[in-house]
Design a protein around this motif. Structure first.
Motif: not given
Length: 367
Positions: A215-228
């Motif tokens: 588990v990688v702790a983070a308050d905020t996750v920014v998702w840039t892993a792929g587009f649709r």
């Protein structure tokens, strides 16, 4: 009577397509977009850190061009009756130019849709900015250009944040050795931690779960892993690929419906040699210009010229004071030559400014 050509989507490709079609053909052109503003998508990572963007009303950008602007959301396309369904009615077309672009794909990993943010739309970037107000640790998922730009922008603008880049591939794997070394120096200088070859299997409110179970702790996750892309083309019955992008021939014309063209991210654009071109502003502007030029030739009874395109550089912002210009061959493979530092940042800024200049005057050389 002149043909009525409807363009759906007013991003980089759609706005240019509408203006060029009005200029180069005798058609009546209607441009449909859900927003009344043009969004500089390549700057949305800046918006997420609180930097204001230019206000670019679409009405001003199409003024005097002959393009009729309709601000409404496309809800469906009926290719049988040649109608574009809108929330406020419908438009009948003789030809359709499909340019609805792409957005972050948060459907493939559990929890991403509920807990991750992105920078693919203005609304997404604004929501991310709100989330960052109380954040201390941010995990950016995806090691492509969008992820790299987002991570460095966040780290530079918010030195109080702990920024982590998590990618399933290798760090900077699309770059040359010199490019990767510079990227590593910048990440070290900005204090950005990197976890590469790390597949994310779940996004939670408190961070990420990796394939190893960590588990990688983070308050905020920014998702840039792929587009649709939107589902509208597939739902309309247009021939699409597995990702929902419109399959087009060498003139950007739908392979299943010859009265439909598709440009930008929403199309599978290929060169004459079969090379599939990547989703990018650098791809969409010149290929859109060529596609509309071909349309003009077809309407004048001449054969369109097949798309002809080559890559030259990849421009990467690394915050506001650093950058990386990666020189590439015609097929987008990295050469060892790079430009780095403040000069590269200035070149990147000029390129980004140039995209808006092109949208104002899309007959300018684009590639």
């Amino acid at each position: 009577m002149a043909e009525h050509i409807v363009v759906v989507g007013a991003g980089y490709a759609g706005l240019a397509a509408a203006k060029l079609t009005a200029r180069w053909t005798g058609a009546r052109v209607t441009l449909v977009n859900a927003r009344d503003r043009f969004v500089e998508r390549v700057r949305l990572h800046q918006l997420a850190t609180g930097q204001p963007l230019r206000d670019l009303p679409l009405a001003d950008l199409v003024a005097g061009t002959g393009v009729e602007l309709v601000v409404d959301r496309v809800t469906g396309i009926d290719v049988g009756t040649r109608k574009v369904q809108l929330t406020g009615g419908a438009l009948t077309y003789d030809r359709l130019i499909y340019a609805l672009g792409s957005h972050a794909d948060v459907t493939g990993v559990p929890g991403a849709a509920e807990h991750a943010h992105s920078v693919s739309t203005q609304e997404d970037a604004e929501e991310l900015a709100k989330a960052l107000a109380n954040a201390r640790t941010v995990a950016v998922t995806g090691g492509g250009l969008t992820g790299v730009e987002a991570a460095t922008e966040l780290a530079e603008a918010r030195p109080d944040l702990t920024v982590l880049l998590v990618t399933g591939g290798g760090f900077g794997e699309a770059l040359s050795d010199k490019g990767r070394r510079h990227l590593r120096r910048v990440f070290d200088r900005l204090g950005i931690r990197v976890r590469d070859h790390a597949d994310v299997t779940e996004v939670r409110a408190d961070g990420l779960v990796l394939a190893t179970g960590e588990v990688v702790a983070a308050d905020t996750v920014v998702w840039t892993a792929g587009f649709r892309v939107p589902d509208l083309a597939a739902e309309a019955g247009l021939a699409v690929d597995a990702r929902g992008r419109v399959l087009v021939d060498h003139t950007a014309t739908s392979v299943s419906h010859p009265d439909v063209m598709a440009v930008g991210d929403a199309a599978v654009v290929k060169r004459r040699d079969g090379l599939e071109l990547r989703m990018a502003c650098a791809t969409s502007l010149p290929t859109t210009q060529q596609a509309v030029r071909g349309l003009a030739r077809r309407l004048n009874g001449r054969e369109p010229v097949p798309l002809d395109f080559r890559y030259h550089i990849q421009c990467i912002s690394l915050g506001r004071r650093d950058g990386l210009i990666q020189f590439v061959d015609a097929d987008d493979n990295p050469k060892e030559r790079v430009l780095t530092g403040r000069l590269a940042a200035r070149v990147k800024e000029l390129v980004v400014r140039g995209t808006v200049m092109f949208e104002r005057r899309p007959t300018l050389p684009a590639g």
